[in-house]
Structures are given as C-alpha cells and as structure tokens.
Design an enzyme around this catalytic site. Sequence first.
Site, short mmCIF file in Angstrom:
data_model
loop_
_atom_site.label_atom_id
_atom_site.label_comp_id
_atom_site.label_asym_id
_atom_site.label_seq_id
_atom_site.Cartn_x
_atom_site.Cartn_y
_atom_site.Cartn_z
N THR A 183 0.82 -1.21 0.00
CA THR A 183 0.00 0.00 0.00
C THR A 183 0.85 1.26 0.00
OG1 THR A 183 -1.82 -1.11 1.09
CG2 THR A 183 -1.75 1.25 1.37
N TYR A 207 -7.90 0.84 -3.99
CA TYR A 207 -6.63 1.22 -4.60
C TYR A 207 -5.93 -0.05 -5.02
CZ TYR A 207 -4.55 -0.39 -0.29
OH TYR A 207 -4.18 -1.18 0.76
N THR A 226 1.70 -4.12 4.37
CA THR A 226 1.60 -4.37 5.81
C THR A 226 1.06 -5.76 6.16
OG1 THR A 226 -0.58 -3.35 5.87
CG2 THR A 226 1.31 -1.93 6.38
N ASP A 227 0.34 -6.39 5.20
CA ASP A 227 -0.33 -7.66 5.54
C ASP A 227 0.65 -8.72 6.05
OD1 ASP A 227 -2.67 -6.50 4.76
OD2 ASP A 227 -2.94 -7.68 2.93
N LYS A 251 0.56 -7.30 12.76
CA LYS A 251 -0.54 -6.42 12.37
C LYS A 251 -1.78 -6.83 13.16
CE LYS A 251 -2.87 -4.68 8.22
NZ LYS A 251 -2.91 -4.63 6.75
N GLU A 311 -0.35 -28.35 29.84
CA GLU A 311 -1.71 -28.88 29.60
C GLU A 311 -1.69 -30.01 28.58
OE1 GLU A 311 -5.27 -26.16 29.14
OE2 GLU A 311 -3.66 -24.70 29.35
C1 SIN Z 1 -1.00 -2.86 2.96
O1 SIN Z 1 0.09 -2.70 2.48
O2 SIN Z 1 -1.38 -2.13 3.93
C2 SIN Z 1 -2.02 -3.87 2.53
C3 SIN Z 1 -1.67 -4.56 1.28
C4 SIN Z 1 -0.36 -5.25 1.32
O3 SIN Z 1 -0.02 -5.85 2.34
O4 SIN Z 1 0.35 -5.19 0.31
#
Ligand code: SIN
Length: 350
Positions: free
Chosen positions: A34, A47, A113-114, A186, A307
Amino acid sequence: MKPYTISFFVLLFALQASAQHKLPNVVILATGGTIAGAGESSVGTAYTAGKLPIDALLNALPEARKIANLTGEQVASVGSQAMHDSIWLKLAKRINELAAKPEVDGIVVTHGTDTEGETGFFLQLTVKTAKPVVLVGAMRSATAISADGPMNLYNGIAAAASKRSENRGVLVCMNDQLFSAREVTKTNTTNVATFQSPNTGPLGTVFDGKVEYYHSILRKHTIQTEFDISQVNSLPKVDILYGYANMNPVLLEAVVNDKAQGVVIAGVGNGNLYPTVEKRVKEITRKGVVVVRSSRTGSGRVTLNSETDDAALGTIVADDLNPQKARILLQLALLKTKDTKKIQEMFFTY
Ligand code: SIN
C-alpha cells in the site's frame, strides 16, 4: 559576475557536496504494498497496491535526502498478500550483498503491511549484518488523504541512518514506533496504529527524525543465527492450521498428503488441540512430520508439556511466536534438521 562572487558560489557548492558526502548511505529495497499503492479517489478505500515505483516514492519525499544519501532498487512489486518464499530469499540475499559493502550504512525495505511482520522475521533470522535493516509500510495508499507512507518512509530512513539502530536485529518502523521484527504483528485491518508487539511492546520511537530506543531484543538474531540461505533456492513446505471447537482432523490429512514437512497448529488457549486432532497429530509425528503447537490467542507463551503432553504426542511448542512466525522458524529449522529436540531448542533461542 565578479571573481569573488564566483569564488563564493564555488565554496558554497563545495560545502554542500561535502555535507552530502558525510550523510549516511541508505539503500531502499522496494517490494510493493500500500505504501506504493494508488487509487482513483483520495477518500475511498479502493486502490491497487504496489503500483508506484521506488523512484516515485523517493521523489515525493525530498526531505529524506537531507538526512541520508539514498538509492532505490525495485526487488518486487506485489501486494504483500502475494509475498512468497522466493521474494524472501531474493531480498535476504540482496541485503547480505549490500550490507557487506563498507559504503552502505543502512537498508530500508518498503513492504505491504499484511505480511510485513513475517518478512521482517524471515530477514531477522537470515540477514548477516549488524547494520540497521528497517521495514516500512503504510495503511493508506500514496494517493489517499493523510497518507501515512511518506512519514513512515522518512522515519524508517532516519532509523536506518542512525548508528543507534545497529545490533538490534531487523526493525519495523510504523506510526512513529520502532518494533522488533520478531515481536511485531498487524493487529487491525485498517487503522494506522495497527502494528503492535503484544508480548513486549515497541523497542523505541522515531519522532521528527530523532531515533530513541528504550528496550533491546534478547533473542538471537541476524549475525548470531545458524541459518545460512546463501545457497538456498526454496524453503521446506510448512502449513498452518487454525484450531477451533470441534476441529476437523481431516485438515491434517490434507496438508500431509500435500507433502508438508511441517505443520504449525494455531491451537486454542495454551496451544491445545481438539482430541481427534491430537490423536491424528500423534500418528503424523511418528511418520516424521514436525508439528509445532502455537496459539490463536494473539499473545503469550505456549508451554511445553503442561496442559498438553508434548513428549507423548511428539510435538514441539512455538514459545511466544505467533503461528505465522513459528512457520518461518520451522521452515528454516527444517533446512538443517528433522530432530525435534534440536528444533525445540531453536524455538527457545530465536
Ligand atoms: C497494505 O500494504 O497495507 C495492505 C496490502 C499489502 O499488504 O500489500
């Protein structure tokens, strides 16, 4: 023009050139995400990730050239949901090449970010340098109002340019905070404060380009690890299964039939397994499939032989690694051994 005016400009140019020369040299390796995303509307959520090349991101951030000499390379252009082993290996090898050059002071990786936390942990275990390696991303695309990418990139460059970031393992810089790649995950689908380290908190902050650390990572990383990927072209197949009430043991068959060498189960609570799954796990560990118990809870340790009777099942525990990070450590461990005692030791070391 009078001669003294010309001398003045020559002096000014020389001073500027020498100031530029003294700035740290930071290389940006771009992978997409992103942070490089562009959309039709500045307010909508639609996007396409990974659209803008690294040069466009750097040209939009002239301030960054005042804190470091920057060069950019495009390693991949993917949304990080499409991240895969071969990009990880390419990235780690390129970082190792760059970090070996005396003139390179730090490296920034731009990433979706994923799966940013996963790539960060893979690099944490495989790059052989004490120099700063910092991952950055963005929750809002480059064309959105209040895009967070430019500030995250600026802060990431500041962190990579700082001697204070050396010997800290791979870092993730998001939303003014610096996290250890081992710890960060995340936690929210859309919020800019999505990155958190549930077990340990962040290592430090970057604000106004100033880098401050408050904690250090104690688990071994980078130059301290036993993992050498210089000759590796693919990683062992390891899958993750999600635990739930009344879990279907047939899922285990599916991954084993698909030739998984290892399975991470995101068990309930302290990594606990549904009884019929437990029975099946015992059978597959006897056949040599390595099974790691982790937890779906999102924080805390999975404890050995408490456990769940790991000795009887032949399972090992992820300690406090989340399932996706446990998978990465298991992939790297399986490059070296299938001995579950040794692999368990790795989970208590890294
Ligand atoms: C992001 O970057 O926030 C979402 C999409 C991705 O991980 O490329």
